[in-house]
Scaffold this active site. Structure first.
Site, PDB file in Angstrom:
ATOM      1  N   HIS A 344       0.774  -1.236   0.000  1.00  0.00           N
ATOM      2  CA  HIS A 344       0.000   0.000   0.000  1.00  0.00           C
ATOM      3  C   HIS A 344       0.810   1.294   0.000  1.00  0.00           C
ATOM      4  CE1 HIS A 344      -3.315   2.611   1.719  1.00  0.00           C
ATOM      5  NE2 HIS A 344      -3.944   1.956   0.772  1.00  0.00           N
ATOM      6  N   HIS A 770      -8.276  11.652  -0.508  1.00  0.00           N
ATOM      7  CA  HIS A 770      -7.654  10.343  -0.321  1.00  0.00           C
ATOM      8  C   HIS A 770      -6.464  10.479   0.624  1.00  0.00           C
ATOM      9  CE1 HIS A 770      -5.221   6.768  -1.840  1.00  0.00           C
ATOM     10  NE2 HIS A 770      -6.357   6.240  -1.444  1.00  0.00           N
TER      11      HIS A 770
END
Length: 927
Positions: A344, A770
């Protein structure tokens, strides 16, 4: 032709708006981004003879529809079928128009069928379906204009600003509660940038008959500067057109500018659109590029071949790498079942001859997140060294302010481990000086970790193909690797030790050994270069009467094959020296049980006699790949423990706290009061009801789960469903961006943690965020100045990202930390009292990407959970909900399921077979 008439009308105009609009084609394999010019009538259909945009499907009519962007009034129009006259003037088209024919399956704009002869005016974010059943269609992604007067381009900020304001007006009108939406505007800066502060678009408006590439029509990127003392936001293409600062934003091409001076690039990301990146940033074909990204199958593969890919023959030096997840993070009783985790981080390293730029962002390598969604971007340029310093790869040197370089090297090594062709990145990092890094690196690497052991003085050292009887020196110590001894159960099993003689000898020797302060005893490592099964084999031997060469000794087992393959070359070359320690009680229990139980071994490494010759020796043989493997396994603090390590450098006075917030796009399903307390403890939070005089006790004043239930420590920022629904694209951009399960929301709701995430500055309202940003703020009573710390990076608020503390049965290593994901972020420290000679920085000078203080959820508020978003789409745009399931957006979800964590405490099949082969060949050679 239709375009000929339009060219003639262009020439007559002395002042007009030259524009471009971007369409994303949808359906099957059509996922393409097209950039089209204004004042050209584009026909969409399946007949290539009459259509500029061809969709080859029987469901599409020969001339299904036509679309054009008018220069006179800057409006994008669409009609079902085709205009009756091919030479009609597009500027005169109104709400009604004569058409020669209409399509068979119709044209649907945002779920509503377009009537015959009606001209629809389209906006950014509108969804057009040409066949509902087959889901063919397109999305309007962007509309851009530049005013042209006598062939000179000028700025059109008013048009762009009006487009943004119109988008906000549409958001207000479509809001479920317009009054509440307007109230939120009170919390944000309403100042609008003046037109004089904007740079001209300077677009290439050369006449083109064919559909153009989006990257060829964007403004040139002039590069960007940063001292690394703060983070920026990415530039939203629909609204941001200015110099890069924290509010206006920075683009990806600006970060890479000038591309021609780049020598190689390293990227770590979750999802990636490689084709878009190469095209958008105009990457040269021969530039070496390494992209480490997520793959739900390849990341779990033990095969080296399956963990790399070369996707484009035209880019022979571009390599995709899929970092491996370890067995230790497997879930469930079935060890063959893949665990739940993801790769990630969002890291970009840009290497030039004299500088190395490190970029840490929250944006994945996809156009949607760089162009339409707010993300954080931090970067700093680091100078090259005159002489490579390999000591900096293990820890901070005397001239380093922080350990940034060592943690960066360890993190990259964990991504490229077992891929020898990429080990050169480790050598490269040693040649750059990270001593002036302005922040601290916070990394998470999948695994189950124990606390870092302290330095232990050793008597035996494996170096230069022999065992040296010498005392270690703390000044040469470089670190520790936590590994195991393999083969011990087979060495003392009933088949080879039927009368128990070897076990009795082991028990006698262990009984005579004196344990050190850590509860371990030293063992001897010995090279076995003549064993056919493995030329790198390293025996683990325990010896009676430490320091006396005449004492009895017994073979315990071997280093694991994956450890021996780098220990042997590094020790044989005398670059490093190795010593080892085991826990005697654990060892004796494993030998007695005869099971395939792992026996822990602490492997310490120190500088070898040839360490100072590293520069000339490291490129020989497999030494560089061995160094990379070592750095990947070197004990460092990750996740929560790393956060605590960094923040514990300063004392944070609990009574002066004014705010503790965390905003992210995902909340893990395992978030609980225990995790909240663990995170707050790592952040330095204590129960200040206890007096300072008792703080010498590490448990005194510890923040616990009961404190969280009584008074939650963190305000969590997450958008409400009304905020998502009122976005400029009606929530479509948030579809695969936000993750908070309904179950988690209902469980945490009574605690009152949630606050609305309102984007800041105000021109970003309506566009999803985000970001993953945390901030703990304090205010001094003496001078009123604010201080504290700020985190930004890729960590969502979840145990998968930060780690979950395990309290297993009594273990000599104490609690453990279970981390599922690869993550990367940074922490800025703004202490109350700065170091001498340094200017003190007020934390309020750093602008966060959301409004603070954030408004707390009202009783009727509901977060944008997947269930809530499905309900919204079902009410307003049922067709959109079905279609978005098949679009190219990939979820940014930490798949952090509530499953039982099973630690792998047994030897794997490969380790068992390896140990049996070595044991058989060792004893046969003695016969």
């Amino acid at each position: 032709m239709e375009e000929d008439h339009l060219r003639n009308s262009d020439k007559k105009s002395t002042s007009l708006n030259v524009g471009f609009f971007y369409l994303r084609l949808l359906g099957n394999d059509l996922n393409k981004l097209l950039c089209l010019r204004s004042d050209r009538v584009y026909t969409i259909g399946r007949n290539p003879k009459h259509c500029k945009i061809v969709i080859d499907s029987p469901a599409i009519s020969r001339r299904h529809c036509q679309i054009l962007l008018s220069q006179s009034d800057c409006k994008l129009r669409l009609i079902d079928g085709s205009f009756e006259s091919p030479r009609c003037d597009p500027s005169r088209i109104g709400s009604k128009c004569k058409v020669s024919r209409v399509s068979s399956n119709g044209v649907f704009v945002n779920g509503r069928r377009l009537p015959r002869g009606v001209v629809a005016e389209l906006n950014v974010g509108d969804l057009i379906l040409l066949c509902v059943k087959k889901k063919y269609g397109f999305v309007v992604e962007k509309i851009v204009f530049s005013k042209v007067n006598q062939n000179v381009l000028s700025d059109t900020t008013v048009s762009l600003r009006s487009e943004s304001l119109l988008g906000q007006l549409r958001s207000i009108v479509s809001s479920h509660d317009p009054v509440s939406y307007l109230r939120t505007l009170r919390h944000v800066d309403s100042t609008i940038r003046s037109a004089d502060s904007e740079k001209p678009l300077n677009k290439d408006v050369a006449d083109k008959d064919e559909i153009s590439n989006p990257s060829s029509n964007r403004e040139p990127d002039l590069g960007c500067r940063s001292d690394g003392k703060t983070f920026f936001l990415n530039r939203l293409t629909c609204i941001d057109h200015g110099v890069p600062d924290q509010s206006m934003g920075v683009t990806l091409p600006q970060l890479l500018h000038p591309v021609v001076t780049l020598t190689q690039i390293f990227i770590a990301t979750f999802t990636c659109d490689v084709s878009w990146f190469l095209d958008y940033c105009e990457i040269p074909n021969q530039l070496p590029i390494t992209i480490a990204c997520h793959n739900k199958e390849r990341c779990w593969s033990a095969s080296q071949d399956s963990r790399t890919a070369v996707p484009f023959s035209s880019y022979p030096n571009l390599l995709l790498v899929y970092p491996r997840f370890p067995d230790e993070i497997a879930f469930g009783k079935d060890r063959k079942k893949h665990g739940v985790a993801c790769h990630h981080p969002k890291l970009i390293i840009l290497h030039r001859r004299d500088t190395m730029r490190v970029v840490i962002t929250s944006a994945n390598l996809v156009s949607r997140q760089w162009d339409h969604i707010t993300n954080t971007v931090w970067w700093q340029d680091f100078p090259s060294r005159k002489i490579a310093n390999y000591s900096s790869l293990f820890g901070p040197t005397e001239e380093d302010k922080v350990d940034f370089g060592a943690h960066l090297a360890g993190f990259i090594a964990s991504l490229i481990n077992d891929i020898p062709s990429q080990a050169h990145w480790i050598d490269l990092l040693a040649k750059y000086d990270f001593g002036e890094a302005t922040c601290h690196l916070i990394a998470s690497v999948p695994g189950v970790y124990a606390q870092n052991p302290s330095y232990l003085k050793s008597n035996y050292s494996l170096c230069a193909k022999q065992v040296l009887n010498m005392n270690s020196h703390p000044g040469n110590y470089l670190g520790c690797v936590h590994t195991s001894v393999v083969g011990l159960s087979h060495r003392f099993g009933a088949s080879v030790d039927s009368n128990g003689g070897q076990f009795k000898m082991l028990a006698t020797i262990l009984g005579r050994c004196r344990e050190n302060s850590s509860g371990t005893v030293e063992v001897i490592l010995k090279r076995n270069m003549h064993i056919p099964a493995d030329a790198n084999a390293v025996s683990v031997i325990i010896k009676d009467k430490v320091g006396n060469s005449d004492g009895d000794s017994i073979l315990l087992g071997f280093l694991p094959k994956e450890i021996a393959k780098w220990v042997s070359p590094l020790s044989d070359s005398a670059l490093l020296s190795f010593s080892a320690f085991i826990y005697p009680k654990e060892t004796l229990e494993a030998a007695y049980a005869g099971a395939n139980t792992r026996v822990q071994l602490l492997l310490y490494l120190s500088k070898g006699p040839n360490f100072d010759r590293m520069t000339e020796l490291i490129h020989e043989g497999l030494l560089l790949a061995s160094l990379c493997s070592l750095l990947a396994l070197l004990k460092r603090s990750f996740g929560l423990w790393r956060l605590q390590e960094v923040l514990s450098q300063h004392k944070w006075p609990e009574s002066l706290e004014t705010e503790f917030i965390y905003g992210s796009s995902s909340v893990g399903t395992s978030v609980s009061p225990d995790f909240l307390a663990a995170f707050s403890t790592a952040a330095g939070k204590k129960s200040y009801n206890y007096s300072d005089s008792q703080e010498s006790d590490p448990e005194w004043g510890r923040w616990r789960a009961e404190h969280e239930l009584r008074k939650p420590s963190i305000k969590f920022l997450f958008p409400t469903i009304d905020r998502v629904r009122s976005g400029v694209c009606g929530g479509l951009l948030s579809r695969y961006l936000l993750c908070l399960s309904e179950k988690t929301w209902q469980r945490l709701r009574p605690m009152g943690l949630f606050h609305d995430a309102i984007p800041y500055p105000s021109h970003r309202i309506g566009y999803p965020m985000h970001v993953k940003v945390a901030c703990r703020r304090f205010q001094s009573r003496a001078d009123g100045n604010s201080f504290g710390w700020i985190y930004c990076g890729s960590h969502n608020f979840s145990p998968a990202a930060w780690g979950q503390t395990l309290h297993p049965s009594p273990s000599p290593l104490g609690p453990k930390l279970h981390i599922c994901n690869y993550e990367l972020g940074i922490v800025f420290l703004y202490p109350e009292h700065s170091s001498s000679g340094e200017a003190r920085i007020n934390i309020d000078n750093v602008k966060l990407p959301f409004v603070t203080p954030a408004p707390k959820y009202k009783p009727e508020d509901r977060p944008a959970t997947p269930q809530a978003m499905r309900e919204v789409f079902a009410e307003a745009q049922s067709l959109v909900a079905n279609l978005m399931e098949e679009m190219n957006g990939v979820s940014e979800v930490d798949d952090d399921e509530d499953e039982q964590i099973i630690e792998v405490s047994e030897e794997g099949d490969e380790e068992r077979i390896y140990a049996e082969m070595l044991l058989g060949q060792v004893f046969s050679s003695h016969d």
